[in-house]
Design a protein around this motif. Structure first.
Motif, short mmCIF file in Angstrom:
data_model
loop_
_atom_site.label_atom_id
_atom_site.label_comp_id
_atom_site.label_asym_id
_atom_site.label_seq_id
_atom_site.Cartn_x
_atom_site.Cartn_y
_atom_site.Cartn_z
N LYS A 16 15.64 -60.82 -56.87
CA LYS A 16 14.53 -60.83 -55.91
C LYS A 16 14.99 -61.11 -54.50
O LYS A 16 14.50 -60.52 -53.52
CB LYS A 16 13.50 -61.88 -56.35
CG LYS A 16 12.34 -62.08 -55.40
CD LYS A 16 11.43 -63.19 -55.88
CE LYS A 16 10.34 -63.49 -54.87
NZ LYS A 16 9.48 -64.62 -55.31
N ASN A 17 15.96 -62.01 -54.35
CA ASN A 17 16.46 -62.40 -53.03
C ASN A 17 17.69 -61.59 -52.61
O ASN A 17 18.30 -61.88 -51.57
CB ASN A 17 16.81 -63.89 -53.00
CG ASN A 17 15.57 -64.76 -53.06
OD1 ASN A 17 14.55 -64.45 -52.46
ND2 ASN A 17 15.65 -65.86 -53.80
N ASP B 206 15.53 -64.27 -60.06
CA ASP B 206 15.34 -64.77 -58.70
C ASP B 206 16.48 -64.30 -57.79
O ASP B 206 16.27 -64.04 -56.61
CB ASP B 206 15.27 -66.30 -58.72
CG ASP B 206 14.66 -66.87 -57.45
OD1 ASP B 206 13.46 -66.68 -57.24
OD2 ASP B 206 15.41 -67.48 -56.67
#
Length: 827
Positions: A524-525, A521
């Protein structure tokens, strides 16, 4: 100030061009011009070649970063930093890439090299750095810009020197001083605004594009040349807003200077010059802070403050009006609606500045002044007041302000509710904090801070289930995680088992999945690991006993953080060393320690204490002594935990005599002995069946006024039971439990009736009531009462005078009070 310097330079240049002396030297100058032209052209070609090389290296560095070759990028950056004639443009492409990625770690590395080479950075460089750091969540790890507050003061002094500024102009100065945390100047200019509005001469109109403007021109009547005027003139604020001012290497308008200056801490040293006959300090108070009316009392924090009343009284042109009787209360009858709006904005600006500077007293006084002059506070005003009140007075006072808002039919901002949520989170009132989540409706990323605060509280109280609900709320509001969120996620969910539980195969697999999900995550960010997130990850791996993964992530942390932040690198290594020692991985711990030394990371006291404890695994007192010598040589004194680890090694080798000698040495050197150190000896004595050592240590604890804990009771009781001395075991348990409650018999007698009711109560729920006391009053008290209750259930009478016990009296007569030497002789 800058225009004055410019006016001073131009005549000097003109004089040099047209003086007789310069005419005589003109022929010599012409003779040298051809050589100068050739030399400059040569420099230009050389600079062009340097720029092309630097540009090529920037491209190589960015390509390496895009390919994930960070080590290669760092080497190329180091080579670039060793070049000659470097300027800010030679790093601009790299900073731009870091801002877009974002890559906060590499931008900090680039920034560090630029600072080492003393390269002056332009505005674009700062913009790219700020963008990279803010996107990556690293904004708190540095102060980037330090704008010049004195420049604003110079503009203010020039402004009031030549004309009386309008309320619009004063509004800009209030905003500027407030943003720069110069509360004294902001307050004084604000009082000029109030006085101008009360005079009735503040006129404001709406422009075609919907902006407020002064109905009169801000152009002063020129005085004369003796007052500093030149042939070019000085056209007041109108010119002030349009004439570019040179600051550093850039020319910017003073209007942007007044609007875009960032916050600067500790900038309240400057005082604002007030025109006319207004006194800065009351002469009758011998330079102390003057006393003003309730309209605008000067806060008790001190400083040169001026009230609106003083401004009115000091100006002969001000209208004559009644100023006493608790306040003006007449602004709404004099000022127009636009003027009142502008005043409200300025009051709100200063109150918010008070919140940033934690000046609650001034904020409250400004709020009362608004009420006195009939100015209704807005939601924005209340937002600033809540922030400063919560920071200084506490969350309870903040809720009172919100209740006042509700009385005025004003709905709090989401930012106001967020402030309350943070306050409840910090006080660990999680139910109240979570109740505010549903009231926060805005999904702006600026509100991630309260969610992080609540997650931190969940982490502190070990409530991962509540944290899951918080994360679900963030997902519903579409709030993107920042680096702080991920730091907390690793701490909350990085390890599966509860504290003090060892990891197993299933828990390790589950923990590995969680860590992988969090890191995916992050990718992803576009968020990279910070030092804290990496440290929390290492702690989670250590808690689960995942040694192989722990070593792998240490290598990653070593490359990214340890060499950039030496002290923080030491903390990370300590985290890994502690986990390895807990897992009894002495060989790996030794290798990590050697690698730490070879990388020139300085060990601290915690490092040495961990490694001394590691020596207890291999039972090598000689190695531990060598570490103590290194520790002292590096300037760290042995602590209680140091002696505990050394004693543990001696006890592992059944050397009780030397362990007691070391205990005496610690006491002689003034080391604060604690129950953990004594329990270390009691445990080994219990395992070896040495009741004599147990009795000696128990009496020593009593003489040192060190209260037993549940482990102390367990070791002593079990040692007697194993030897078949059941009655003595019960008697020892009673005495130690009484001492767990208090070492003072008077305290036991005072609370005897209450405790006796709990201990002797035949109600089946009595133990639940005692457990409730454990929750509210601490572990020792609850454990002591439960022990006494068990003794009573087995049929033994309870004595509330532990020192009168036969067992306690025997220990006192045998082992104390005597010198340490006589104690050892008894053993």
């Amino acid at each position: 100030m800058y225009r004055s310097l410019l006016r001073a330079r131009l005549p000097l240049v003109a004089d040099s061009l047209y003086s007789p002396r310069s005419c005589e030297a003109r022929s010599n100058v012409v003779g040298r011009m051809e050589f100068s032209r050739m030399f400059v052209e040569g420099l230009g070609h050389f600079r062009s070649w340097e720029q092309s090389v630097a540009r090529s290296m920037q491209v190589q560095i960015v390509n390496a970063l895009c390919s994930g070759e960070r080590d290669q990028a760092s080497k190329l950056l180091s080579n670039l930093g060793h070049g000659n004639g470097l300027r800010d443009d030679d790093f601009l492409f790299i900073l731009d890439y870091c801002a877009r990625s974002p890559d906060p770690l590499f931008v900090m590395e680039t920034w560090r090299i630029m600072e080492e080479r003393e390269i002056v950075m332009n505005r674009r460089c700062y913009m790219f750095i700020i963008r990279a750091l803010s996107k990556g969540g690293y904004l708190k790890e540095l102060a980037v810009l330090q704008q010049n507050l004195s420049a604003v003061h110079e503009i203010w002094k020039d402004c009031i020197k030549y004309y009386n500024p309008s309320i619009i102009s004063l509004r800009k100065f209030v905003w500027s001083f407030a943003r720069l945390s110069d509360l004294r100047s902001a307050y004084n200019v604000l009082q000029r605004m109030v006085a101008l509005a009360l005079k009735g001469s503040a006129s404001v109109r709406m422009s075609a594009d919907g902006r407020y403007q002064s109905s009169r021109l801000d152009i002063p009547i020129p005085l004369n040349k003796r007052c500093g005027m030149t042939e070019n003139g000085y056209s007041g604020l109108s010119a002030l807003e349009s004439i570019p001012v040179k600051i550093g290497e850039q020319k910017i308008s003073t209007d942007s200077l007044l609007v875009d200056l960032p916050h600067i801490d500790n900038a309240t040293e400057h005082s604002t010059a007030i025109p006319g006959n207004i006194p800065s300090v009351d002469e009758g108070n011998n330079g102390s802070s003057p006393q003003f009316s309730p309209v605008a009392d000067v806060p008790r924090t001190g400083g040169l403050y001026l009230s609106a009343k003083q401004v009115l009284q000091s100006d002969p042109d001000m209208v004559d009006m009644e100023l006493d009787g608790g306040g003006f209360g007449i602004l709404k009858d004099i000022a127009t609606l636009p003027v009142m709006k502008i005043l409200r904005w300025s009051f709100s600006d200063v109150i918010h500045a008070c919140a940033r500077s934690r000046n609650c007293e001034l904020a409250e006084q400004l709020f009362l002044q608004m009420d006195n002059i009939g100015l209704e506070p807005s939601q924005h005003t209340f937002d600033g007041l809540v922030k400063v009140v919560v920071s200084e007075r506490g969350i309870t006072y903040g809720m009172k302000v919100v209740k006042e808002m509700e009385k005025r039919s004003l709905k709090p901002y989401s930012a106001t509710l967020a402030t309350l949520l943070v306050g409840y989170s910090r006080s660990l009132e999680l139910d109240l904090a979570e109740a505010l989540l549903d009231q926060i409706v805005e999904s702006s990323s600026k509100h991630i801070h309260p969610f992080n605060a609540l997650l931190a509280a969940c982490d502190a109280m070990d409530q991962p289930e509540r944290a899951v609900r918080v994360l679900a709320k963030m997902k519903h509001l579409k709030i993107k995680y920042d680096i702080r969120t991920y730091e907390l996620l690793f701490s909350l969910f990085g390890n599966v088992n509860a504290p003090y539980e060892k990891g197993n195969m299933l828990s390790k697999v589950d923990a590995s999945k969680r860590i992988r999900a969090i890191e995916m995550d992050m990718v992803k960010n576009g968020v990279q690991h910070s030092r804290i997130s990496m440290e929390n990850l290492l702690k989670a791996l250590g808690a689960e006993g995942m040694i192989r993964e722990l070593i792998q992530y240490l290598q990653v942390a070593d490359n990214q953080f340890c060499h950039t932040y030496a002290y923080k690198g030491t903390v990370m290594y300590n985290t890994v060393l502690h986990a390895l020692v807990e897992a009894k991985e002495s060989h790996n711990a030794t290798e990590v320690f050697k690698n730490m030394k070879s990388c020139d990371l300085p060990p601290d006291a915690a490092t040495y204490n961990i490694m001394i404890d590691c020596c207890s695994i291999i039972r090598c007192f000689k190695s531990a002594s060598a570490l103590v010598s290194l520790m002292i040589r590096d300037g760290f004194s042995p602590e209680t935990c140091t002696y505990t680890a050394l004693i543990k090694i001696l006890l592992a080798n059944e050397d009780f005599d030397e362990a007691l000698n070391l205990l005496d040495q610690a006491s002689t050197e003034g080391i604060q002995l604690d129950v953990l150190l004594f329990n270390t000896i009691l445990l080994e004595a219990y395992l070896k069946g040495r009741i004599d050592i147990i009795e000696l240590i128990v009496e020593r604890m009593h003489q040192e006024k060190i209260q037993p804990d549940p482990a102390t009771c367990s070791y002593a009781f079990s040692a007697y039971v194993d030897r078949g001395f059941l009655t003595t075991a019960i008697e020892a348990l009673q005495v130690l439990s009484m001492r767990m409650i208090s070492e003072e018999e008077s305290v036991l007698q005072d609370k005897r009736i209450y405790f006796e009711e709990l201990v002797l109560d035949e109600d089946p729920e009595a133990e639940s009531r005692i457990t409730k006391i454990f929750k509210e009053s601490g572990e020792y008290l609850a454990s002591a009462l439960l022990n006494l209750r068990w003794c009573a259930i087995t049929g033994f009478s309870i004595s509330w005078s532990p020192n009168e016990s036969l067992w306690a009296r025997r220990l006192s007569s045998t082992y104390g009070p005597r010198t340490p030497a006589s104690w050892k002789a008894k053993t």
